[in-house]
Design a protein around this motif. Structure first.
Motif, mmCIF file in Angstrom:
data_model
loop_
_atom_site.group_PDB
_atom_site.id
_atom_site.type_symbol
_atom_site.label_atom_id
_atom_site.label_comp_id
_atom_site.label_asym_id
_atom_site.label_seq_id
_atom_site.Cartn_x
_atom_site.Cartn_y
_atom_site.Cartn_z
ATOM 1 N N TRP A 276 0.828 -1.214 0.000
ATOM 2 C CA TRP A 276 0.000 0.000 0.000
ATOM 3 C C TRP A 276 0.860 1.261 0.000
ATOM 4 C CZ3 TRP A 276 -0.702 3.470 4.293
ATOM 5 C CH2 TRP A 276 -1.677 4.453 4.067
ATOM 6 N N GLN A 277 0.700 2.103 -1.002
ATOM 7 C CA GLN A 277 1.265 3.445 -1.080
ATOM 8 C C GLN A 277 2.707 3.536 -0.566
ATOM 9 O OE1 GLN A 277 -0.290 5.740 -2.595
ATOM 10 N NE2 GLN A 277 -2.427 5.117 -2.642
ATOM 11 N N PRO A 278 3.657 2.856 -1.191
ATOM 12 C CA PRO A 278 5.036 2.906 -0.680
ATOM 13 C C PRO A 278 5.655 4.303 -0.751
ATOM 14 C CG PRO A 278 4.949 1.824 -2.822
ATOM 15 C CD PRO A 278 3.528 1.993 -2.387
ATOM 16 N N GLN A 279 5.372 5.041 -1.805
ATOM 17 C CA GLN A 279 5.958 6.381 -1.917
ATOM 18 C C GLN A 279 5.426 7.304 -0.825
ATOM 19 O OE1 GLN A 279 5.193 7.703 -5.915
ATOM 20 N NE2 GLN A 279 6.869 6.489 -6.786
ATOM 21 N N GLN A 280 4.129 7.208 -0.527
ATOM 22 C CA GLN A 280 3.544 8.041 0.522
ATOM 23 C C GLN A 280 4.080 7.644 1.899
ATOM 24 O OE1 GLN A 280 1.911 7.041 -2.165
ATOM 25 N NE2 GLN A 280 1.594 9.101 -2.983
ATOM 26 N N ARG A 281 4.278 6.346 2.108
ATOM 27 C CA ARG A 281 4.841 5.900 3.385
ATOM 28 C C ARG A 281 6.283 6.372 3.543
ATOM 29 N NH1 ARG A 281 4.588 -0.140 3.914
ATOM 30 N NH2 ARG A 281 4.094 -0.256 1.704
ATOM 31 N N LEU A 282 7.032 6.393 2.459
ATOM 32 C CA LEU A 282 8.396 6.903 2.516
ATOM 33 C C LEU A 282 8.410 8.393 2.846
ATOM 34 C CD1 LEU A 282 11.404 6.354 2.152
ATOM 35 C CD2 LEU A 282 11.129 6.845 -0.290
ATOM 36 N N LYS A 283 7.489 9.143 2.244
ATOM 37 C CA LYS A 283 7.376 10.575 2.574
ATOM 38 C C LYS A 283 6.992 10.769 4.034
ATOM 39 C CE LYS A 283 6.093 11.987 -2.127
ATOM 40 N NZ LYS A 283 5.010 12.552 -2.980
ATOM 41 N N LEU A 284 6.117 9.899 4.539
ATOM 42 C CA LEU A 284 5.712 9.975 5.944
ATOM 43 C C LEU A 284 6.915 9.742 6.850
ATOM 44 C CD1 LEU A 284 3.479 10.148 8.108
ATOM 45 C CD2 LEU A 284 3.144 7.674 7.811
ATOM 46 N N TYR A 285 7.750 8.780 6.499
ATOM 47 C CA TYR A 285 8.945 8.509 7.297
ATOM 48 C C TYR A 285 9.884 9.714 7.310
ATOM 49 C CZ TYR A 285 13.547 6.741 8.493
ATOM 50 O OH TYR A 285 14.790 6.583 9.058
ATOM 51 N N ARG A 286 10.087 10.318 6.155
ATOM 52 C CA ARG A 286 10.961 11.493 6.081
ATOM 53 C C ARG A 286 10.396 12.653 6.894
ATOM 54 N NH1 ARG A 286 12.035 11.087 -0.447
ATOM 55 N NH2 ARG A 286 13.646 9.436 -0.360
ATOM 56 N N ALA B 19 12.657 6.201 15.011
ATOM 57 C CA ALA B 19 12.716 6.633 13.613
ATOM 58 C C ALA B 19 14.076 6.321 12.997
ATOM 59 C CB ALA B 19 12.425 8.133 13.517
ATOM 60 N N MET B 20 15.156 6.488 13.785
ATOM 61 C CA MET B 20 16.489 6.192 13.279
ATOM 62 C C MET B 20 16.692 4.692 13.085
ATOM 63 S SD MET B 20 18.665 8.848 15.669
ATOM 64 C CE MET B 20 20.220 8.074 15.219
ATOM 65 N N SER B 21 16.047 3.871 13.926
ATOM 66 C CA SER B 21 16.208 2.415 13.834
ATOM 67 C C SER B 21 15.439 1.827 12.660
ATOM 68 C CB SER B 21 15.748 1.756 15.138
ATOM 69 O OG SER B 21 16.510 2.216 16.233
ATOM 70 N N PHE B 22 14.362 2.493 12.289
ATOM 71 C CA PHE B 22 13.543 1.973 11.192
ATOM 72 C C PHE B 22 14.286 2.114 9.869
ATOM 73 C CE2 PHE B 22 10.324 2.481 7.874
ATOM 74 C CZ PHE B 22 9.606 1.308 8.053
ATOM 75 N N ASP B 23 14.280 1.053 9.085
ATOM 76 C CA ASP B 23 14.927 1.060 7.779
ATOM 77 C C ASP B 23 13.865 1.277 6.711
ATOM 78 O OD1 ASP B 23 16.383 0.662 5.466
ATOM 79 O OD2 ASP B 23 17.575 -0.962 6.305
ATOM 80 N N PRO B 24 13.807 2.458 6.085
ATOM 81 C CA PRO B 24 12.743 2.731 5.109
ATOM 82 C C PRO B 24 12.818 1.836 3.874
ATOM 83 C CG PRO B 24 14.397 4.479 5.076
ATOM 84 C CD PRO B 24 14.713 3.613 6.256
ATOM 85 N N ARG B 25 13.962 1.193 3.642
ATOM 86 C CA ARG B 25 14.061 0.289 2.499
ATOM 87 C C ARG B 25 13.171 -0.933 2.663
ATOM 88 N NH1 ARG B 25 20.551 0.046 2.594
ATOM 89 N NH2 ARG B 25 19.987 -0.234 4.793
ATOM 90 N N LEU B 26 12.770 -1.218 3.914
ATOM 91 C CA LEU B 26 11.856 -2.336 4.145
ATOM 92 C C LEU B 26 10.498 -2.094 3.494
ATOM 93 C CD1 LEU B 26 12.628 -2.946 7.941
ATOM 94 C CD2 LEU B 26 13.386 -4.348 6.010
ATOM 95 N N ILE B 27 10.157 -0.844 3.263
ATOM 96 C CA ILE B 27 8.884 -0.522 2.616
ATOM 97 C C ILE B 27 8.835 -1.120 1.216
ATOM 98 C CG2 ILE B 27 7.468 1.385 1.722
ATOM 99 C CD1 ILE B 27 8.558 3.107 4.020
#
Length: 214
Positions: free
Chosen positions: A126-136, A187-195
């Protein structure tokens, strides 16, 4: 679309150098840091920091944030009671700023990280680009969550210099500061590449490029 992981490439978290990892692990040839395709135990560490932050968020908002002493007595204020006092006193912009930065921002950050964790656990497309923006966005706003601590510190310095009264940080200040640190660590521990991993895995099985808007 071929990914860096499929090509056995990994970027260094310290210096940013892109290196080849044929065996999946190694060290950066530039700075010597350990290289990984993904942050080790990213999900588990993010969950641990987030759960601790959620637990401490309760005393941070229920215990006194600021204790004021004067000749007429001592008064303790929580974050919310301070917001109410500012609002009643006519300081609406400041009340809104403190409420948003000290109550809503940490809460929204925890909800956002929780959403990222759940979707990664479920390997959602679901919406990987939007989730990446949310993480940033979560990473960007982290520093502004300390507004209440700044306010207490400035007030304490000003009041004690003028010898009008004494102001001290209450136990909620410690809990609040720890909540901010824990949410930043999560937030630092989360790896956004997992999305993107579920989409990349699907591409490997089907041989078709994934749709980022799926």
């Amino acid at each position: 679309m071929t990914t860096a992981r499929q090509m056995k490439l990994a970027s260094c978290h310290d210096c940013g150098l892109l290196s080849r990892l044929p065996t999946g692990h190694g060290h950066c040839p530039r700075c010597g840091a350990t290289l990984h395709f993904r942050k080790p135990a990213s999900i588990a560490r993010t969950w641990a920091y987030l759960i601790a932050a959620i637990i401490l968020y309760i005393p941070a908002n229920t215990l006194p944030m600021m204790i004021t002493g004067s000749i007429v007595g001592t008064q303790s204020d929580t974050i919310l009671s301070g917001v109410v006092y500012l609002w009643v006193s006519g300081e609406w912009p400041l009340a809104a700023l403190v409420f948003f930065a000290s109550i809503m921002v940490p809460l929204l950050k925890m909800i956002a990280i929780l959403l990222l964790l759940i979707t990664c656990h479920r390997r959602s497309h679901w919406q990987p680009q939007q989730r990446l923006k949310l993480y940033r966005l979560v990473e960007f706003v982290g520093r502004w969550s300390m507004l209440d601590i700044y306010v207490v510190t400035i007030l304490a310095a000003l009041v004690q210099v003028q010898s009008l009264a004494s102001i001290a940080a209450g136990p909620a200040a410690v809990a609040f500061a720890v909540v901010v640190v824990l949410t930043m660590l999560s937030a630092m521990s989360f790896d956004p590449r997992l999305i993107w991993d579920p989409l990349d895995d699907e591409q490997e099985h089907t041989g078709e490029p994934h749709d980022a808007e799926h």
